[in-house]
Design a protein around this motif. Structure first.
Motif, PDB file in Angstrom:
ATOM      1  N   UNK A   1       0.832  -1.071   0.020  1.00  0.00           N
ATOM      2  CA  UNK A   1      -0.047  -0.051   0.201  1.00  0.00           C
ATOM      3  C   UNK A   1       0.780   1.384  -0.006  1.00  0.00           C
ATOM      4  N   UNK A   2       0.564   2.321  -0.867  1.00  0.00           N
ATOM      5  CA  UNK A   2       1.250   3.469  -0.896  1.00  0.00           C
ATOM      6  C   UNK A   2       0.623   4.367  -0.266  1.00  0.00           C
ATOM      7  N   UNK A   3       1.306   5.357   0.520  1.00  0.00           N
ATOM      8  CA  UNK A   3       0.473   6.407   1.352  1.00  0.00           C
ATOM      9  C   UNK A   3       0.380   7.493   0.263  1.00  0.00           C
ATOM     10  N   UNK A   4      -0.822   7.793  -0.132  1.00  0.00           N
ATOM     11  CA  UNK A   4      -1.108   9.103  -0.972  1.00  0.00           C
ATOM     12  C   UNK A   4      -1.965  10.259  -0.456  1.00  0.00           C
ATOM     13  N   UNK A   5      -1.611  11.196  -0.131  1.00  0.00           N
ATOM     14  CA  UNK A   5      -2.647  12.359   0.286  1.00  0.00           C
ATOM     15  C   UNK A   5      -3.619  12.663  -0.861  1.00  0.00           C
ATOM     16  N   UNK A   6      -4.619  13.377  -0.373  1.00  0.00           N
ATOM     17  CA  UNK A   6      -5.711  13.811  -1.331  1.00  0.00           C
ATOM     18  C   UNK A   6      -4.863  14.701  -2.393  1.00  0.00           C
ATOM     19  N   UNK A   7      -4.216  15.532  -2.073  1.00  0.00           N
ATOM     20  CA  UNK A   7      -3.415  16.402  -3.088  1.00  0.00           C
ATOM     21  C   UNK A   7      -2.587  15.479  -4.071  1.00  0.00           C
ATOM     22  N   UNK A   8      -1.908  14.441  -3.669  1.00  0.00           N
ATOM     23  CA  UNK A   8      -0.952  13.727  -4.544  1.00  0.00           C
ATOM     24  C   UNK A   8      -2.042  12.833  -5.547  1.00  0.00           C
ATOM     25  N   UNK A   9      -3.310  12.499  -5.095  1.00  0.00           N
ATOM     26  CA  UNK A   9      -4.299  11.791  -5.784  1.00  0.00           C
ATOM     27  C   UNK A   9      -4.731  12.832  -6.893  1.00  0.00           C
ATOM     28  N   UNK A  10      -5.110  14.018  -6.459  1.00  0.00           N
ATOM     29  CA  UNK A  10      -5.623  15.001  -7.440  1.00  0.00           C
ATOM     30  C   UNK A  10      -4.435  15.293  -8.513  1.00  0.00           C
ATOM     31  N   UNK A  11      -3.226  15.521  -7.928  1.00  0.00           N
ATOM     32  CA  UNK A  11      -2.061  15.931  -8.899  1.00  0.00           C
ATOM     33  C   UNK A  11      -2.050  15.097  -9.966  1.00  0.00           C
ATOM     34  N   UNK A  12      -2.035  13.654  -9.731  1.00  0.00           N
ATOM     35  CA  UNK A  12      -1.729  12.556 -10.639  1.00  0.00           C
ATOM     36  C   UNK A  12      -2.934  12.407 -11.642  1.00  0.00           C
ATOM     37  N   UNK A  13      -4.210  12.336 -11.127  1.00  0.00           N
ATOM     38  CA  UNK A  13      -5.356  12.450 -11.898  1.00  0.00           C
ATOM     39  C   UNK A  13      -5.351  13.701 -12.763  1.00  0.00           C
ATOM     40  N   UNK A  14      -5.046  14.729 -12.385  1.00  0.00           N
ATOM     41  CA  UNK A  14      -4.820  16.104 -13.305  1.00  0.00           C
ATOM     42  C   UNK A  14      -4.094  15.684 -14.314  1.00  0.00           C
ATOM     43  N   UNK A  15      -2.818  15.250 -14.103  1.00  0.00           N
ATOM     44  CA  UNK A  15      -1.842  14.818 -15.157  1.00  0.00           C
ATOM     45  C   UNK A  15      -2.441  13.946 -16.169  1.00  0.00           C
ATOM     46  N   UNK A  16      -3.162  12.932 -15.724  1.00  0.00           N
ATOM     47  CA  UNK A  16      -3.837  11.952 -16.748  1.00  0.00           C
ATOM     48  C   UNK A  16      -4.731  12.473 -17.452  1.00  0.00           C
ATOM     49  N   UNK A  17      -5.619  13.662 -16.775  1.00  0.00           N
ATOM     50  CA  UNK A  17      -6.755  14.177 -17.568  1.00  0.00           C
ATOM     51  C   UNK A  17      -6.384  15.022 -18.753  1.00  0.00           C
ATOM     52  N   UNK A  18      -4.926  15.327 -19.067  1.00  0.00           N
ATOM     53  CA  UNK A  18      -4.607  16.039 -20.055  1.00  0.00           C
ATOM     54  C   UNK A  18      -4.667  15.117 -21.365  1.00  0.00           C
ATOM     55  N   UNK A  19      -4.370  13.719 -21.108  1.00  0.00           N
ATOM     56  CA  UNK A  19      -4.651  12.933 -22.161  1.00  0.00           C
ATOM     57  C   UNK A  19      -6.060  12.657 -22.500  1.00  0.00           C
ATOM     58  N   UNK A  20      -7.053  12.744 -21.487  1.00  0.00           N
ATOM     59  CA  UNK A  20      -8.489  12.577 -21.733  1.00  0.00           C
ATOM     60  C   UNK A  20      -8.989  13.723 -22.709  1.00  0.00           C
ATOM     61  N   UNK A  21      -8.351  14.768 -22.412  1.00  0.00           N
ATOM     62  CA  UNK A  21      -8.674  15.966 -23.084  1.00  0.00           C
ATOM     63  C   UNK A  21      -8.204  16.061 -24.382  1.00  0.00           C
ATOM     64  N   UNK A  22      -6.798  15.416 -24.519  1.00  0.00           N
ATOM     65  CA  UNK A  22      -6.082  15.617 -25.757  1.00  0.00           C
ATOM     66  C   UNK A  22      -6.853  14.452 -26.677  1.00  0.00           C
ATOM     67  N   UNK A  23      -7.175  13.143 -26.190  1.00  0.00           N
ATOM     68  CA  UNK A  23      -7.890  12.173 -27.054  1.00  0.00           C
ATOM     69  C   UNK A  23      -9.290  12.667 -27.564  1.00  0.00           C
ATOM     70  N   UNK A  24     -10.017  13.551 -26.496  1.00  0.00           N
ATOM     71  CA  UNK A  24     -11.381  13.983 -26.791  1.00  0.00           C
ATOM     72  C   UNK A  24     -11.301  15.015 -27.855  1.00  0.00           C
ATOM     73  N   UNK A  25     -10.243  15.791 -27.941  1.00  0.00           N
ATOM     74  CA  UNK A  25     -10.193  16.830 -29.074  1.00  0.00           C
ATOM     75  C   UNK A  25      -9.794  16.273 -30.385  1.00  0.00           C
ATOM     76  N   UNK A  26      -8.829  15.330 -30.296  1.00  0.00           N
ATOM     77  CA  UNK A  26      -8.600  14.658 -31.409  1.00  0.00           C
ATOM     78  C   UNK A  26      -9.782  13.920 -32.092  1.00  0.00           C
ATOM     79  N   UNK A  27     -10.655  13.050 -31.340  1.00  0.00           N
ATOM     80  CA  UNK A  27     -11.629  12.622 -31.871  1.00  0.00           C
ATOM     81  C   UNK A  27     -12.583  13.205 -32.135  1.00  0.00           C
ATOM     82  N   UNK A  28     -12.944  14.337 -31.419  1.00  0.00           N
ATOM     83  CA  UNK A  28     -13.964  15.454 -31.977  1.00  0.00           C
ATOM     84  C   UNK A  28     -13.626  16.089 -33.397  1.00  0.00           C
ATOM     85  N   UNK A  29     -12.475  16.577 -33.473  1.00  0.00           N
ATOM     86  CA  UNK A  29     -12.043  17.325 -34.616  1.00  0.00           C
ATOM     87  C   UNK A  29     -11.904  16.426 -35.949  1.00  0.00           C
TER      88      UNK A  29
END
Length: 217
Positions: free
Chosen positions: A1-29
């Protein structure tokens, strides 16, 4: 088990969200460009083309996006072409988006009164000029709200790309959940980020619909 704070979780998810946005824009355009081409082909009334485009639309609307992702990822490899989860997800979502946008826009063009086509023909405009100068400008006003609204479906659809190993928001959430053993907290953050991405798009679609419908009165 890795000890992650709420900020660590959000930071890592925000980094992954960039790929969600990129993929969405490519698919939409990309889907918009392919969809516009298919729309023009369907309206051209060339023998057999309308039916072929109709079959294309029915195939992608009638099969699950999850299956399309699997076929894109494993199917391309059958031809000896090495593909990555990113490429397969982009191709599958682009084709999926194009099928839906083609049908949305076809309905918008069909709502234009037949008299507009006849008026354009009376001015000796060819088919391309009829579309460009008369029909499409009017259809565009009708098409903008549902087109922007469909972007929400594209954003949510990117979550399925996780099944072929593409690390976007959902896949990152799964990985962090497995590492922290805090699935409720992690997936609550994932849901919050999807809401932050989708809600403004929904508001824009509603605003455009009110504005354009108001202008037509």
């Amino acid at each position: 088990m890795v000890d992650f704070s709420l900020w660590d979780i959000l930071r890592n998810l925000l980094l992954a969200a960039r790929w969600t946005v990129s993929l969405s824009l490519i698919a939409f355009i990309g889907g918009g460009l392919v969809g516009l081409l298919l729309l023009v082909l369907r309206l051209s009334k060339v023998r057999g083309v309308d039916r072929a485009v109709g079959v294309y639309v029915q195939v992608f609307q009638g099969t699950p996006l999850l299956m399309q992702l699997f076929l894109a990822y494993f199917g391309i490899a059958l031809f000896g072409i090495k593909t990555s989860p990113w490429t397969a997800a982009a191709v599958a979502l682009t084709l999926y988006t194009s099928a839906y946008l083609t049908e949305i826009w076809r309905g918008c063009v069909a709502s234009i009164p037949k008299g507009q086509w006849e008026a354009a023909q009376s001015l000796a405009l060819n088919f391309g000029e009829q579309l460009r100068h008369v029909v499409l400008p009017q259809a565009l006003r009708i098409a903008v709200p549902p087109t922007v609204g469909f972007l929400v479906q594209v954003i949510k659809g990117t979550a399925l790309a996780s099944v072929i190993g593409f690390v976007e928001l959902t896949k990152a959430g799964s990985m962090i959940s497995n590492a922290t053993y805090q699935p409720f907290l992690v997936y609550a953050c994932v849901a919050l980020l999807y809401f932050v991405l989708c809600f403004p798009v929904s508001l824009v679609a509603q605003s455009l619909e009110r504005k354009l419908h108001g202008n037509r009165r």
